[in-house]
Design an enzyme around this catalytic site. Structure first.
Site, PDB file in Angstrom:
ATOM      1  N   CYS A  30      -3.164  -2.808   1.272  1.00  0.00           N
ATOM      2  CA  CYS A  30      -2.404  -1.551   1.368  1.00  0.00           C
ATOM      3  C   CYS A  30      -2.103  -1.157   2.816  1.00  0.00           C
ATOM      4  CB  CYS A  30      -3.159  -0.422   0.686  1.00  0.00           C
ATOM      5  SG  CYS A  30      -3.513  -0.767  -1.038  1.00  0.00           S
ATOM      6  N   HIS A  45      -0.419   6.279   2.934  1.00  0.00           N
ATOM      7  CA  HIS A  45      -0.374   5.301   1.846  1.00  0.00           C
ATOM      8  C   HIS A  45      -0.576   6.057   0.531  1.00  0.00           C
ATOM      9  CE1 HIS A  45      -1.145   2.111  -0.853  1.00  0.00           C
ATOM     10  NE2 HIS A  45      -2.441   2.371  -0.960  1.00  0.00           N
ATOM     11  N   ASN A  86       0.507   3.271  -7.149  1.00  0.00           N
ATOM     12  CA  ASN A  86       0.069   2.624  -5.907  1.00  0.00           C
ATOM     13  C   ASN A  86       0.773   1.272  -5.800  1.00  0.00           C
ATOM     14  OD1 ASN A  86      -1.262   1.259  -3.871  1.00  0.00           O
ATOM     15  ND2 ASN A  86      -3.324   1.783  -4.575  1.00  0.00           N
TER      16      ASN A  86
END
Ligand code: UT7
Length: 326
Positions: free
Chosen positions: A116, A253, A283
């Protein structure tokens, strides 16, 4: 004295047309919209159709970014793709995208694996290469087909992830070295390999000869994520000698609305300055930041000259921050 900065001159994003809502998921596993939306903030996510590849999404986002930048693939000196879901184990998605775009043969292209944090890591690498004068322009893409490594029978994880791509075109720009210059003002990246088992897949080429499925110790990741992202924000703000009050947008994020809100509260950034896309993207790992950036620019939220603070955290653990005057 002249000072070289890395300026974002175009961005683009792509989302697969297929959308999975929380209600759709409640027909697949024992879950419900109430649990998913209150615990994560996610209401829907995009997922690729059979045959739609990571490189296809990357290519679409890249073409839009190039068009926005008023550049062609021939103008690009480097292609970096942040992803953990490549089409093939090798070669890289970057090589495939470069070939399909028509980037000049000989131009370097590579994938970067930092989960990520992949986009923050990539921009950090690219910014350093630009400031050293090794390249003038780069195409940086974050892209994931996480639906391919999600166990669709595991309610603990399958509700969390989505697919998509975001891309930016960056170019060297001579400035005065002031914080009012547009471009990347500061970067910082970190990792802690002692947390290797807290988040990742349960397989891989050299261990199981499969890609494996995503698993995580959600609570551990959650706690670590808030502290790590705040640490990265503090580091880039202090590098640039800028206070949080000057920040126009916090663009973290996008993993969980509760993590995003905690980071915003700890940094004392008001809610209206926090970019949230996790509600409709889920996500998307390395894609989440360039996706959110491109969507916010397209929506007219992030404007030229705005100061954008970008923290990320993911598997490894890896984490980091970017401070960009857009
Ligand atoms: O990209 C960076 C990496 N990822 C992250 O940053 C994610 C970090 N972690 C999180 O976002 C959260 O920890 C989760 C969203 C993954 C989980 O939230 P939580 O509040 O920590 O829930 P939990 O794992 O403690 O589970 C609470 C309960 C459990 O039931 P019991 O044991 O209390 O009876 C779970 O079995 O919720 C249950 N549960 C679900 N219930 C309905 C877990 N998943 C689901 C589900 N639907 N999908």
């Amino acid at each position: 004295m002249k000072y070289t900065r890395t300026e974002i001159i175009g961005c683009g994003h792509y989302l697969p047309s297929k959308v999975l809502t929380n209600d759709d998921l409640s027909k697949m596993v024992d879950t419900n919209d109430e649990w998913i939306s209150t615990r994560t903030g996610i209401r829907s996510r995009h997922v690729v159709e059979e045959g739609e590849l990571t490189s296809d999404m990357a290519l679409n986002a890249a073409n839009i970014a190039l068009e926005n930048a008023n550049m062609t693939a021939q103008d690009i000196d480097l292609v970096v793709v942040a992803t953990l879901t490549p089409d093939n184990t090798t070669p890289s998605v970057a090589a495939k995208v470069a070939g399909r775009l028509g980037v000049k043969p000989g131009t370097p292209a590579f994938d970067l694996g930092a989960a990520c944090s992949g986009f923050v890591y990539s921009m950090t690498m690219v910014d350093n290469m630009i400031r050293l004068g090794q390249i003038k322009t780069a195409l940086v893409i974050g892209v994931e087909s996480l639906s391919k490594i999600v166990d669709w029978t595991d309610r603990n994880t399958c509700v969390l992830f989505g697919d998509g791509a975001g891309a930016v075109v960056v170019r060297a720009k001579e400035g005065e070295g002031l914080s009012s210059d547009t471009g990347v003002l500061a970067t910082k990246i970190y990792a802690d390999g002692t947390q290797y088992d807290s988040l990742g897949t349960d397989g891989g080429v050299s261990s199981t000869k499969t890609a494996g499925f995503v698993h995580m110790n959600g609570k551990e990741v959650f706690k670590y994520a808030v502290g790590a992202m705040c640490e990265a924000c503090d580091a880039v703000l202090s590098q640039a000698n800028i206070s949080t009050k000057e920040v126009d947008w916090l663009l973290p994020h996008q993993a969980n609305i509760r993590i995003i809100s905690s980071v915003g509260q700890k940094l004392e950034v008001p809610d209206e300055k926090v970019i949230v896309t996790v509600d409709h993207h889920g996500n998307t790992s390395a894609a989440s930041i360039p996706l959110a950036l491109s969507e916010s620019v397209q929506a007219g939220k992030i404007k030229k000259g705005d100061l954008v603070l970008i923290p990320a955290m993911g598997a490894g653990f890896t984490w980091g921050g970017l401070l960009i005057r857009y």
